[in-house]
Design a protein around this motif. Structure first.
Motif, PDB file in Angstrom:
ATOM      1  N   GLY A 197       0.837  -1.194   0.000  1.00 57.41           N
ATOM      2  CA  GLY A 197       0.000   0.000   0.000  1.00 57.41           C
ATOM      3  C   GLY A 197       0.871   1.241   0.000  1.00 57.41           C
ATOM      4  N   SER A 198       0.725   2.051  -1.018  1.00 59.03           N
ATOM      5  CA  SER A 198       1.610   3.202  -1.137  1.00 59.03           C
ATOM      6  C   SER A 198       0.908   4.317  -1.908  1.00 59.03           C
ATOM      7  CB  SER A 198       2.898   2.797  -1.864  1.00 59.03           C
ATOM      8  OG  SER A 198       3.727   3.926  -2.069  1.00 59.03           O
ATOM      9  N   GLY A 310       5.724   8.338   7.335  1.00 58.51           N
ATOM     10  CA  GLY A 310       6.580   7.544   6.464  1.00 58.51           C
ATOM     11  C   GLY A 310       7.534   8.370   5.630  1.00 58.51           C
ATOM     12  N   GLN A 311       7.128   9.602   5.292  1.00 61.57           N
ATOM     13  CA  GLN A 311       7.989  10.464   4.481  1.00 61.57           C
ATOM     14  C   GLN A 311       9.075  11.162   5.293  1.00 61.57           C
ATOM     15  OE1 GLN A 311       6.321  12.907   1.121  1.00 61.57           O
ATOM     16  NE2 GLN A 311       4.371  12.420   2.123  1.00 61.57           N
ATOM     17  N   PHE A 312       8.737  11.606   6.508  1.00 64.50           N
ATOM     18  CA  PHE A 312       9.625  12.550   7.186  1.00 64.50           C
ATOM     19  C   PHE A 312      10.130  12.107   8.559  1.00 64.50           C
ATOM     20  CE2 PHE A 312       6.532  15.091   4.642  1.00 64.50           C
ATOM     21  CZ  PHE A 312       7.427  15.484   3.655  1.00 64.50           C
ATOM     22  N   PHE A 318       9.198   5.292   3.933  1.00 65.85           N
ATOM     23  CA  PHE A 318       8.468   4.034   3.950  1.00 65.85           C
ATOM     24  C   PHE A 318       7.083   4.221   3.344  1.00 65.85           C
ATOM     25  CE2 PHE A 318      11.491   3.592   7.454  1.00 65.85           C
ATOM     26  CZ  PHE A 318      12.030   2.336   7.172  1.00 65.85           C
ATOM     27  N   PRO A 319       6.565   3.196   2.642  1.00 63.03           N
ATOM     28  CA  PRO A 319       5.189   3.274   2.133  1.00 63.03           C
ATOM     29  C   PRO A 319       4.194   3.422   3.277  1.00 63.03           C
ATOM     30  CG  PRO A 319       6.383   1.455   1.113  1.00 63.03           C
ATOM     31  CD  PRO A 319       7.242   1.964   2.237  1.00 63.03           C
ATOM     32  N   VAL A 320       3.079   4.036   2.968  1.00 63.89           N
ATOM     33  CA  VAL A 320       2.086   4.331   4.000  1.00 63.89           C
ATOM     34  C   VAL A 320       1.566   3.053   4.648  1.00 63.89           C
ATOM     35  CG1 VAL A 320       0.198   4.381   2.305  1.00 63.89           C
ATOM     36  CG2 VAL A 320      -0.053   5.593   4.462  1.00 63.89           C
ATOM     37  N   THR A 324       0.904   2.267   8.733  1.00 58.97           N
ATOM     38  CA  THR A 324      -0.405   1.910   9.298  1.00 58.97           C
ATOM     39  C   THR A 324      -0.352   0.527   9.944  1.00 58.97           C
ATOM     40  OG1 THR A 324      -1.150   1.075   7.132  1.00 58.97           O
ATOM     41  CG2 THR A 324      -1.702   3.352   7.697  1.00 58.97           C
ATOM     42  N   GLY A 325       0.478  -0.360   9.389  1.00 52.35           N
ATOM     43  CA  GLY A 325       0.651  -1.663  10.017  1.00 52.35           C
ATOM     44  C   GLY A 325       1.308  -1.550  11.381  1.00 52.35           C
ATOM     45  N   LEU A 326       2.321  -0.691  11.489  1.00 55.75           N
ATOM     46  CA  LEU A 326       2.985  -0.481  12.775  1.00 55.75           C
ATOM     47  C   LEU A 326       2.037   0.160  13.787  1.00 55.75           C
ATOM     48  CD1 LEU A 326       6.465   0.855  11.571  1.00 55.75           C
ATOM     49  CD2 LEU A 326       5.963  -1.385  12.565  1.00 55.75           C
TER      50      LEU A 326
END
Length: 345
Positions: A197-198, A310-312, A318-320, A324-326
């Motif tokens: 998912g990204s 994930g971006q910053f 990392f992909p979004v 969200t999984g973490l």
């Protein structure tokens, strides 16, 4: 008579208080989504002034800014906003219909159907993005049709539907693993990025199906929101209250499946959003009113926040879906512990 009047007054006061809470929370979630959308447009490798971003959105061509905002940041923001909203609404509908906070399209195999079709197109047919999106939608729809027909007996059974969904998910996950195992090495990264998912690479031309689907089907599920709450009371109770249970259930399932299939086709299966959105909305709003809109807004905010993290927040981007999984895994564990203490497991 006096006691009855006091009881009615007390009930009306409680209803007004719950309505005010619903309005307040929904408004705050809307404001938060707006703030996150602005952050998505402003932040990046270069932080542009607000005035330049606004001028660019209004159509003015500013070197550097126009490309970054219109080509990269705006499509990414819109994809996260509408996909998160769709995931949130779909998850809430499934959890309410099945009367189980653990039920969501991921567990029931719907997103696995979309994922299997997409991975097949990526690794075997080497298709372009348009074909992958169409195949993903068809895969999700075929999965829910098969599930629904297999779950039909003398009457609709929630337990049967959940068990069949879990079985189909396991089968489709095995298909995905097999495709990744036998595919060419150069195709695996693209498939894994899609499966995580990204929002990377979102293009404005790919968003109209998602936007139109959310705009069309959100009012439909809102209109059916009262019947959705009655379905939560059980099949017999809803029927006694005048609800056409089969027609209502089919309309809600079709609407949510279409939204989540097209959202998955656009961004890939973003983990845990459909699971988290409904449970969080019910906790912060309460369960007295339909929480379709709050659940959608929670889903949108989760995706936007996760993408910014994930971006910053890390050295590498990392992909979004990974973020969200973490975020979702600890919440799932806490929910399971809470349900076990209450004897609901």
């Amino acid at each position: 008579m006096k006691n009855q009047s006091v009881e009615v007054t007390f009930m009306m006061a409680g209803m007004r208080q719950r309505r005010r809470r619903w309005v307040l929370v929904t408004s705050l979630l809307t404001v938060l989504a707006g703030v996150l959308c602005c952050a998505m447009l402003l932040l990046g490798n270069t932080i542009y002034p607000v005035q330049e971003v606004i001028r660019t959105l209004l159509g003015e061509q500013i070197p550097g800014v126009s490309f970054a905002v219109n080509t990269i940041r705006l499509p990414r923001m819109l994809a996260g906003l509408f996909a998160g909203f769709a995931f949130g609404i779909a998850g809430y509908i499934f959890q309410t219909i099945l009367r189980n906070p653990l039920a969501n399209p991921n567990v029931l195999g719907i997103t696995s159907g979309s994922s299997a079709a997409a991975v097949l197109c990526i690794t075997v047919f080497h298709a372009n993005n348009s074909v992958i999106s169409i195949a993903s939608i068809i895969g999700g729809l075929m999965t829910v049709v098969i599930m629904y027909f297999l779950s039909q007996g003398k009457s609709f059974s929630i337990g049967r539907l959940i068990l069949i969904g879990i079985g189909i998910q396991a089968m489709l996950d095995a298909v995905i693993s097999y495709l990744l195992l036998v595919s060419a090495q150069q195709d695996i990264p693209a498939a894994l990025i899609w499966l995580n998912g990204s929002l990377n690479g979102s293009q404005i031309e790919e968003l109209p199906p998602l936007v139109i689907t959310v705009i069309i089907f959100t009012p439909i599920v809102i209109l059916l929101g009262k019947h959705l709450n009655m379905l939560e009371l059980g099949e017999h109770m809803a029927s006694s209250l005048g609800v056409a249970t089969n027609k209502t259930r089919i309309a809600l399932i079709v609407s949510s499946v279409l939204m989540i299939a097209i959202a998955t086709a656009t961004t890939g299966p973003i983990a845990f959003v459909s699971f988290l959105a409904g449970t969080i909305a019910n906790r912060i709003v309460g369960v007295s009113f339909s929480n379709i809109i709050p659940a959608g807004l929670v889903g949108a905010n989760l995706v936007l926040v996760a993408d910014l993290i994930g971006q910053f927040a890390f050295e590498y981007r990392f992909p979004v879906g990974i973020i969200t999984g973490l975020l979702g895994a600890p919440y799932l564990i806490l929910l399971l512990i809470r349900m076990n203490r209450k004897g609901e497991l």
